[in-house]
Write a protein that holds these residues in place. Sequence first.
Motif, PDB file in Angstrom:
ATOM      1  N   GLY A 110       0.810  -1.206   0.000  1.00 37.68           N
ATOM      2  CA  GLY A 110       0.000   0.000   0.000  1.00 37.68           C
ATOM      3  C   GLY A 110       0.844   1.256   0.000  1.00 37.68           C
ATOM      4  N   VAL A 111       1.892   1.269   0.829  1.00 31.42           N
ATOM      5  CA  VAL A 111       2.772   2.442   0.887  1.00 31.42           C
ATOM      6  C   VAL A 111       3.431   2.670  -0.466  1.00 31.42           C
ATOM      7  CG1 VAL A 111       4.917   3.310   1.863  1.00 31.42           C
ATOM      8  CG2 VAL A 111       3.203   2.330   3.347  1.00 31.42           C
ATOM      9  N   LEU A 112       3.914   1.587  -1.090  1.00 30.77           N
ATOM     10  CA  LEU A 112       4.563   1.727  -2.399  1.00 30.77           C
ATOM     11  C   LEU A 112       3.587   2.258  -3.433  1.00 30.77           C
ATOM     12  CD1 LEU A 112       6.898  -1.360  -2.784  1.00 30.77           C
ATOM     13  CD2 LEU A 112       7.507   1.049  -2.654  1.00 30.77           C
ATOM     14  N   PHE A 113       2.322   1.740  -3.393  1.00 32.99           N
ATOM     15  CA  PHE A 113       1.317   2.172  -4.358  1.00 32.99           C
ATOM     16  C   PHE A 113       1.030   3.662  -4.217  1.00 32.99           C
ATOM     17  CE2 PHE A 113      -3.169   2.779  -5.496  1.00 32.99           C
ATOM     18  CZ  PHE A 113      -3.098   2.399  -6.815  1.00 32.99           C
ATOM     19  N   VAL A 114       0.785   4.107  -2.945  1.00 30.49           N
ATOM     20  CA  VAL A 114       0.464   5.520  -2.731  1.00 30.49           C
ATOM     21  C   VAL A 114       1.644   6.400  -3.130  1.00 30.49           C
ATOM     22  CG1 VAL A 114      -0.051   7.220  -0.953  1.00 30.49           C
ATOM     23  CG2 VAL A 114      -1.233   5.059  -0.953  1.00 30.49           C
ATOM     24  N   ALA A 115       2.868   5.969  -2.777  1.00 32.47           N
ATOM     25  CA  ALA A 115       4.043   6.788  -3.093  1.00 32.47           C
ATOM     26  C   ALA A 115       4.225   6.906  -4.603  1.00 32.47           C
ATOM     27  CB  ALA A 115       5.287   6.171  -2.446  1.00 32.47           C
ATOM     28  N   SER A 116       4.086   5.791  -5.328  1.00 35.13           N
ATOM     29  CA  SER A 116       4.310   5.863  -6.774  1.00 35.13           C
ATOM     30  C   SER A 116       3.219   6.685  -7.448  1.00 35.13           C
ATOM     31  CB  SER A 116       4.357   4.453  -7.367  1.00 35.13           C
ATOM     32  OG  SER A 116       3.163   3.786  -7.099  1.00 35.13           O
ATOM     33  N   MET A 117       1.945   6.504  -7.025  1.00 33.73           N
ATOM     34  CA  MET A 117       0.875   7.274  -7.660  1.00 33.73           C
ATOM     35  C   MET A 117       1.046   8.753  -7.398  1.00 33.73           C
ATOM     36  SD  MET A 117      -0.924   5.427  -9.473  1.00 33.73           S
ATOM     37  CE  MET A 117      -2.216   6.581  -9.868  1.00 33.73           C
ATOM     38  N   SER A 118       1.410   9.137  -6.149  1.00 30.49           N
ATOM     39  CA  SER A 118       1.532  10.567  -5.868  1.00 30.49           C
ATOM     40  C   SER A 118       2.740  11.158  -6.570  1.00 30.49           C
ATOM     41  CB  SER A 118       1.591  10.811  -4.363  1.00 30.49           C
ATOM     42  OG  SER A 118       2.482   9.906  -3.776  1.00 30.49           O
ATOM     43  N   ALA A 136      -5.139   7.020   4.272  1.00 27.62           N
ATOM     44  CA  ALA A 136      -6.057   6.562   5.319  1.00 27.62           C
ATOM     45  C   ALA A 136      -7.139   5.667   4.730  1.00 27.62           C
ATOM     46  CB  ALA A 136      -6.680   7.763   6.022  1.00 27.62           C
ATOM     47  N   ILE A 137      -7.655   6.034   3.530  1.00 29.84           N
ATOM     48  CA  ILE A 137      -8.696   5.218   2.891  1.00 29.84           C
ATOM     49  C   ILE A 137      -8.151   3.837   2.548  1.00 29.84           C
ATOM     50  CG2 ILE A 137     -10.102   5.022   0.811  1.00 29.84           C
ATOM     51  CD1 ILE A 137     -10.338   8.038   0.841  1.00 29.84           C
ATOM     52  N   VAL A 138      -6.887   3.786   2.081  1.00 27.62           N
ATOM     53  CA  VAL A 138      -6.326   2.492   1.697  1.00 27.62           C
ATOM     54  C   VAL A 138      -6.142   1.610   2.918  1.00 27.62           C
ATOM     55  CG1 VAL A 138      -4.286   1.384   0.748  1.00 27.62           C
ATOM     56  CG2 VAL A 138      -5.238   3.356  -0.380  1.00 27.62           C
ATOM     57  N   PHE A 139      -5.690   2.177   4.046  1.00 27.96           N
ATOM     58  CA  PHE A 139      -5.278   1.337   5.171  1.00 27.96           C
ATOM     59  C   PHE A 139      -6.386   1.013   6.143  1.00 27.96           C
ATOM     60  CE2 PHE A 139      -0.965   3.102   4.259  1.00 27.96           C
ATOM     61  CZ  PHE A 139      -0.514   1.912   3.757  1.00 27.96           C
ATOM     62  N   THR A 140      -7.513   1.741   6.120  1.00 27.59           N
ATOM     63  CA  THR A 140      -8.522   1.510   7.149  1.00 27.59           C
ATOM     64  C   THR A 140      -9.279   0.209   6.899  1.00 27.59           C
ATOM     65  OG1 THR A 140     -10.416   2.412   8.263  1.00 27.59           O
ATOM     66  CG2 THR A 140     -10.284   2.804   5.945  1.00 27.59           C
ATOM     67  N   LYS A 141      -9.720  -0.408   8.012  1.00 28.32           N
ATOM     68  CA  LYS A 141     -10.505  -1.636   7.905  1.00 28.32           C
ATOM     69  C   LYS A 141     -11.998  -1.366   7.988  1.00 28.32           C
ATOM     70  CE  LYS A 141      -7.034  -4.498   7.837  1.00 28.32           C
ATOM     71  NZ  LYS A 141      -6.705  -5.184   6.587  1.00 28.32           N
ATOM     72  N   ASP A 142     -12.365  -0.128   8.364  1.00 29.79           N
ATOM     73  CA  ASP A 142     -13.769   0.229   8.523  1.00 29.79           C
ATOM     74  C   ASP A 142     -14.238   0.879   7.216  1.00 29.79           C
ATOM     75  OD1 ASP A 142     -16.216   0.987   9.288  1.00 29.79           O
ATOM     76  OD2 ASP A 142     -15.590   2.103  11.059  1.00 29.79           O
ATOM     77  N   LEU A 143     -15.126   0.177   6.486  1.00 28.56           N
ATOM     78  CA  LEU A 143     -15.473   0.666   5.150  1.00 28.56           C
ATOM     79  C   LEU A 143     -16.335   1.919   5.212  1.00 28.56           C
ATOM     80  CD1 LEU A 143     -16.085  -2.686   3.356  1.00 28.56           C
ATOM     81  CD2 LEU A 143     -14.128  -1.221   3.233  1.00 28.56           C
ATOM     82  N   LEU A 144     -17.150   2.067   6.271  1.00 31.70           N
ATOM     83  CA  LEU A 144     -17.944   3.297   6.403  1.00 31.70           C
ATOM     84  C   LEU A 144     -17.036   4.508   6.578  1.00 31.70           C
ATOM     85  CD1 LEU A 144     -20.760   4.431   6.591  1.00 31.70           C
ATOM     86  CD2 LEU A 144     -20.699   4.070   9.022  1.00 31.70           C
TER      87      LEU A 144
END
Lengths: 256, 89, 83
Positions: A10-18, C22-30
């Motif tokens: 996830g960190v790699l994805f966000v960093a590359s996209m930004s 934050a959207i990518v890492f959160t487990k709470d979809l709401l």
Amino acid sequence: MSGWRGSLLGVLFVASMSSILVYAFLGYPELGFVRPLGEFYLFNTYNFENQDWWSASPNAVTGLLWDYRGYDTLYETMVFYVGIVAVAMFFEGHAKLTKTGGMTVIVRATARMVFVFILTSAFAITIFSIKTPGGGFQGGSIMAIAYIAIIVALSKGFLPEMNIDLEKAHIAKIIGLALIAGLTIVPVVYSLASGSVAYALQNQPKAWAPFGYPTYLGLTSLSGGLIIPIQLGEMVHVGMGFTIMFLLLTMKERED
Amino acid sequence: MLDIILLFSLGMFITTITLSMYRMVVGPTIPDRMLALDVISYGLTVVMGIIAVISGSPYLIVISFSLALWFFIGALYVARYMEGEQIGD
Amino acid sequence: MIATIELVIDLLLAFCVVLTAAIVFTKDLLLAVVLAGAEGVLVATVFYLLLAPDIALVQVAAGVGISTAFFIVGLRKIGRREE
């Protein structure tokens, strides 16, 4: 893919996209710089001394609509239409509008009042779009928001009391589309009947193609040709389309 | 005089928006964040209006007028979800 | 003035990156849906500062009003927590 590996991905994805987005932003011209597209617009679409090319609308986006960008809008409308037809084919048959409680009485009263305001602003944004920011898609989205607010705050069963159900929404959508289609082929019919040159989607008269929709509304007020009717048709199409999609998606998949 | 008042109120609203952004990122529960989003939205509406007055352009005020009408609707959806009912019933 | 507006746009986009993480890492979809609505509002502000009110109108209408509604209808069907 669990634990720290997922987080690292996830960190790699966000960093590359930004970083890609920042790199794309570096190539933009400075703010306040008149770009070549703007110069083209100033010379051609709203130039009173060059009325062979203009489209009689002070707003840049809607001014480009018919004489310059008509096919773009036409195919956008077609894609949207096909999407709604697909959703309707999947979910048809479960459509039952039952009336239940809704939210508390305060929210219900507020939603009814705000519905009128939102619908009015949708029509205003659409009709005055030749002068102020706005347009058909914007007005249609706002109209859909008004109906979705009613569905969420009151209930689906409240819509038949407002003379809207699925069938009437489909009919209104098709009337909007037919308005757009009819105004599109009027110049072609005129050309075949009179023998002079006219193009499909032609809005204002050119030097070699004299057909055109009226330029002025009254004596001095610019009408933008028939941009206003085509925007109204687009608004009804988009608004009713989003409302139909929301209604069909909130249907229960099975009775329980 | 009017310029000073406008700039002062612009600064006040930008401060409000910044504080609400902190609450939206940190806030422990969902209703906290939703209220923070509402405060941010209405603050942004006022900021857009003040910018339109400062720049003297009537085209920019249209959007802030109409946006104020439906910013509240996200809070409506979330409230409906947290009531535990089916959406649309 | 233009430099100030550029600085504000940069700050808003940086905050958008934080919200996206934050959207990518959160487990709470709401929570993810609420944060996506907030990001839509911020992006609309960026469009407004870039003097594109048309796009800002459709961004707020579709990003806050319509897609949030569709996501929440979907959440009612699939449940709120991500495994």
